[in-house]
Scaffold this motif. Structure first.
Motif, PDB file in Angstrom:
ATOM      1  N   LYS A   1      65.642 112.500  57.540  1.00  0.00           N
ATOM      2  CA  LYS A   1      64.342 113.097  57.253  1.00  0.00           C
ATOM      3  C   LYS A   1      64.473 114.488  56.648  1.00  0.00           C
ATOM      4  N   LYS A   2      65.486 115.244  57.049  1.00  0.00           N
ATOM      5  CA  LYS A   2      65.612 116.596  56.509  1.00  0.00           C
ATOM      6  C   LYS A   2      65.934 116.580  55.016  1.00  0.00           C
ATOM      7  N   LEU A   3      66.479 115.459  54.546  1.00  0.00           N
ATOM      8  CA  LEU A   3      66.781 115.328  53.128  1.00  0.00           C
ATOM      9  C   LEU A   3      65.641 114.563  52.468  1.00  0.00           C
ATOM     10  N   ALA A   4      64.506 115.234  52.344  1.00  0.00           N
ATOM     11  CA  ALA A   4      63.288 114.538  51.924  1.00  0.00           C
ATOM     12  C   ALA A   4      63.392 113.930  50.538  1.00  0.00           C
ATOM     13  N   SER A   5      64.316 114.411  49.717  1.00  0.00           N
ATOM     14  CA  SER A   5      64.413 113.911  48.352  1.00  0.00           C
ATOM     15  C   SER A   5      65.484 112.840  48.203  1.00  0.00           C
ATOM     16  N   PHE A   6      66.188 112.510  49.284  1.00  0.00           N
ATOM     17  CA  PHE A   6      67.375 111.691  49.149  1.00  0.00           C
ATOM     18  C   PHE A   6      67.042 110.215  49.311  1.00  0.00           C
ATOM     19  N   LEU A   7      67.385 109.437  48.306  1.00  0.00           N
ATOM     20  CA  LEU A   7      67.112 108.008  48.272  1.00  0.00           C
ATOM     21  C   LEU A   7      68.406 107.323  47.879  1.00  0.00           C
ATOM     22  N   PHE A   8      68.729 106.203  48.516  1.00  0.00           N
ATOM     23  CA  PHE A   8      69.973 105.557  48.127  1.00  0.00           C
ATOM     24  C   PHE A   8      69.839 104.051  48.106  1.00  0.00           C
ATOM     25  N   SER A   9      70.733 103.435  47.340  1.00  0.00           N
ATOM     26  CA  SER A   9      70.749 101.992  47.139  1.00  0.00           C
ATOM     27  C   SER A   9      71.944 101.405  47.862  1.00  0.00           C
ATOM     28  N   GLN A  10      71.776 100.221  48.410  1.00  0.00           N
ATOM     29  CA  GLN A  10      72.861  99.552  49.113  1.00  0.00           C
ATOM     30  C   GLN A  10      73.600  98.545  48.236  1.00  0.00           C
ATOM     31  N   SER A  11      73.204  98.413  46.992  1.00  0.00           N
ATOM     32  CA  SER A  11      73.804  97.391  46.146  1.00  0.00           C
ATOM     33  C   SER A  11      73.841  97.860  44.701  1.00  0.00           C
ATOM     34  N   ASN A  12      74.907  97.493  43.983  1.00  0.00           N
ATOM     35  CA  ASN A  12      74.979  97.805  42.557  1.00  0.00           C
ATOM     36  C   ASN A  12      74.523  96.638  41.688  1.00  0.00           C
ATOM     37  N   THR A  13      74.054  95.560  42.308  1.00  0.00           N
ATOM     38  CA  THR A  13      73.645  94.376  41.558  1.00  0.00           C
ATOM     39  C   THR A  13      72.301  94.613  40.874  1.00  0.00           C
ATOM     40  N   THR A  14      72.227  94.272  39.606  1.00  0.00           N
ATOM     41  CA  THR A  14      70.974  94.403  38.855  1.00  0.00           C
ATOM     42  C   THR A  14      70.549  93.037  38.323  1.00  0.00           C
ATOM     43  N   ASN A  15      71.278  92.517  37.322  1.00  0.00           N
ATOM     44  CA  ASN A  15      71.005  91.164  36.788  1.00  0.00           C
ATOM     45  C   ASN A  15      69.532  90.966  36.451  1.00  0.00           C
ATOM     46  N   LEU A  16      68.958  91.905  35.749  1.00  0.00           N
ATOM     47  CA  LEU A  16      67.532  91.838  35.440  1.00  0.00           C
ATOM     48  C   LEU A  16      67.237  90.722  34.446  1.00  0.00           C
ATOM     49  N   THR A  17      66.219  89.937  34.737  1.00  0.00           N
ATOM     50  CA  THR A  17      65.751  88.925  33.804  1.00  0.00           C
ATOM     51  C   THR A  17      64.788  89.563  32.808  1.00  0.00           C
ATOM     52  N   ALA A  18      64.425  88.822  31.784  1.00  0.00           N
ATOM     53  CA  ALA A  18      63.448  89.322  30.818  1.00  0.00           C
ATOM     54  C   ALA A  18      62.132  89.654  31.520  1.00  0.00           C
ATOM     55  N   ALA A  19      61.746  88.833  32.486  1.00  0.00           N
ATOM     56  CA  ALA A  19      60.515  89.102  33.234  1.00  0.00           C
ATOM     57  C   ALA A  19      60.631  90.375  34.058  1.00  0.00           C
ATOM     58  N   ASP A  20      61.812  90.602  34.651  1.00  0.00           N
ATOM     59  CA  ASP A  20      62.040  91.836  35.415  1.00  0.00           C
ATOM     60  C   ASP A  20      61.865  93.060  34.518  1.00  0.00           C
ATOM     61  N   LYS A  21      62.497  93.000  33.346  1.00  0.00           N
ATOM     62  CA  LYS A  21      62.435  94.139  32.428  1.00  0.00           C
ATOM     63  C   LYS A  21      61.000  94.424  32.011  1.00  0.00           C
ATOM     64  N   LEU A  22      60.272  93.375  31.690  1.00  0.00           N
ATOM     65  CA  LEU A  22      58.884  93.543  31.256  1.00  0.00           C
ATOM     66  C   LEU A  22      58.035  94.138  32.382  1.00  0.00           C
ATOM     67  N   ARG A  23      58.278  93.671  33.590  1.00  0.00           N
ATOM     68  CA  ARG A  23      57.509  94.174  34.734  1.00  0.00           C
ATOM     69  C   ARG A  23      57.807  95.648  35.005  1.00  0.00           C
ATOM     70  N   ILE A  24      59.075  96.020  34.970  1.00  0.00           N
ATOM     71  CA  ILE A  24      59.448  97.415  35.211  1.00  0.00           C
ATOM     72  C   ILE A  24      58.852  98.312  34.142  1.00  0.00           C
ATOM     73  N   ARG A  25      58.948  97.882  32.897  1.00  0.00           N
ATOM     74  CA  ARG A  25      58.356  98.666  31.804  1.00  0.00           C
ATOM     75  C   ARG A  25      56.873  98.889  32.032  1.00  0.00           C
TER      76      ARG A  25
END
Length: 424
Positions: free
Chosen positions: A60-84
């Motif tokens: 909690k003291k590191l209010a700006s700190f966010l981390f990911s547990q995985s390096n897997t992305t494998n974005l589909t065309a639908a994923d990319k469109l949705r994120i955009r």
């Protein structure tokens, strides 16, 4: 409505920020994700609990700190469109002249020494007229563990492709594109973490000298962002062109920019268009020995050039002294219109064939310099005729003044930095 920290991460988020699940993911070991049928990649299957979240908040003291547990992305065309779409909607809610700065790095002492200076000079510039356009900063750190600066920098920790790079590896830069895609995936889940209608991609070895002159409002899609044109990136060079055609058959090599992923000013949805292909091309290069040999240490910059071109993202490319982004002493002799100076090359002064002054970032790699950034030696004063650089080029008065101004700015920044006590 959630309150927002300096990094743009909602303070209302407690322990987790995403319910995205990764089941039976495949994580590359040593190499990035295989693509285009070329090369090979060792992988290991990791079975995760079906409800285990992908993105987490730090303590909690590191209010700006966010981390990911995985390096897997494998974005589909639908994923990319949705994120955009999500990022474009979020940017529309922000002022058209607002900037969210992003800096990548792996948390090594070498990069952290530079990063502390870059961040401190950026904060100095924020207090100047026009500097308030920089509304947020996030360090995207590709590393498997925290470093000693997570309380100094607003940080997103992406899980690296090669955890060995936490200590040492031959080419830590190969994790950069994957880490940026992880950040985009997190931003889709929580758009509030993005705080600028413009994104400004940075590296650690930059010194801010003045606010960036924006090209116009990010909401006006006729306004192009900025890229930087590097003399040493040449996709049209015969050997490089052969590799680029093999990697991106649909690319017109003659139209590829001579650029890289930093410094770049572009819209969030434009980064979401470019980054997935940048990641794929970076992986393709890492799995292709010929491509690695031809493109060398700057190979992921070539991957960026292909991704920008393939996705039709139009940027304005300028050389110093006209570049609004950057100047690179000692290659460039004046700051010109640039907001940032880049000390990628060392600068050595010689007189009568004897070195008598030097500044080279490679001289500062020790942990002690990360924890307590030193004062850097200024060039000898006053300037004199007859001084030469390491390549024999004469040191003219303009270059001498530029180097003096850059190092003075760095020393102002370092003087205000606290001494870091390493974690136990």
């Amino acid at each position: 409505m959630s309150s927002i920290s300096s990094s743009g991460i909602p303070s209302s988020i407690d322990n987790t920020v995403s319910s995205t699940n990764d089941v039976a993911i495949r994580i590359p070991i040593g190499n990035a994700v295989q693509s285009s049928g070329s090369g090979s990649s060792s992988t290991v299957d990791i079975k995760q609990q079906s409800q285990q979240p992908r993105f987490h908040r730090g303590p909690k003291k590191l209010a700006s700190f966010l981390f990911s547990q995985s390096n897997t992305t494998n974005l589909t065309a639908a994923d990319k469109l949705r994120i955009r779409g999500v990022l474009k909607k979020r940017a529309a809610q922000l002022p058209g002249n607002s900037i969210h700065a992003l800096m990548t790095g792996n948390g090594s002492p070498y990069q952290n020494i530079q990063a502390r200076i870059m961040y401190a000079t950026m904060k100095m510039v924020q207090s100047m007229p026009g500097g308030s356009a920089i509304r947020a900063f996030t360090r995207i750190m590709h590393r498997s563990t925290d470093d000693d600066l997570v309380e100094e920098f607003p940080t997103f920790r992406a899980y690296p492709l090669e955890p060995a790079c936490d200590a040492w590896c031959e080419f830590p830069v190969k994790d950069r594109a994957n880490a940026v895609v992880q950040w985009l995936m997190a931003a889709e889940q929580h758009p509030e973490m993005m705080q600028g209608a413009w994104l400004l991609l940075l590296e650690s070895d930059y010194v801010w000298m003045k606010p960036l002159a924006l090209p116009g409002s990010a909401h006006d899609l006729a306004v192009q962002g900025y890229g930087f044109s590097y003399d040493y990136i040449n996709p049209q060079y015969p050997d490089a062109a052969q590799v680029m055609r093999q990697m991106c058959p649909e690319c017109d090599v003659k139209q590829l920019p001579h650029s890289g992923p930093s410094p770049v000013l572009l819209r969030p949805h434009e980064l979401a268009m470019v980054a997935p292909d940048w990641e794929i091309y970076s992986a393709w290069i890492e799995n292709n020995e010929q491509a690695r040999n031809v493109l060398g240490w700057v190979r992921e910059m070539y991957a960026w050039c292909a991704a920008v071109h393939k996705n039709g993202v139009k940027l304005t490319y300028e050389h110093p002294p006209k570049s609004k982004l950057m100047s690179q002493p000692p290659h460039d002799w004046v700051q010109g219109e640039a907001a940032i100076l880049h000390y990628t090359w060392g600068t050595l002064y010689f007189k009568d064939s004897k070195e008598f002054w030097r500044f080279d970032k490679r001289d500062y790699t020790a942990k002690e310099h990360e924890l307590k950034v030193p004062k850097f030696p200024l060039p000898p004063q006053p300037w004199q005729e007859g001084w030469k650089l390491q390549d024999g080029v004469a040191v003219n008065h303009d270059l001498h003044q530029l180097l003096t101004a850059m190092l003075t700015q760095m020393n102002k920044a370092s003087a205000g930095l606290p001494v870091i006590t390493p974690a136990a």
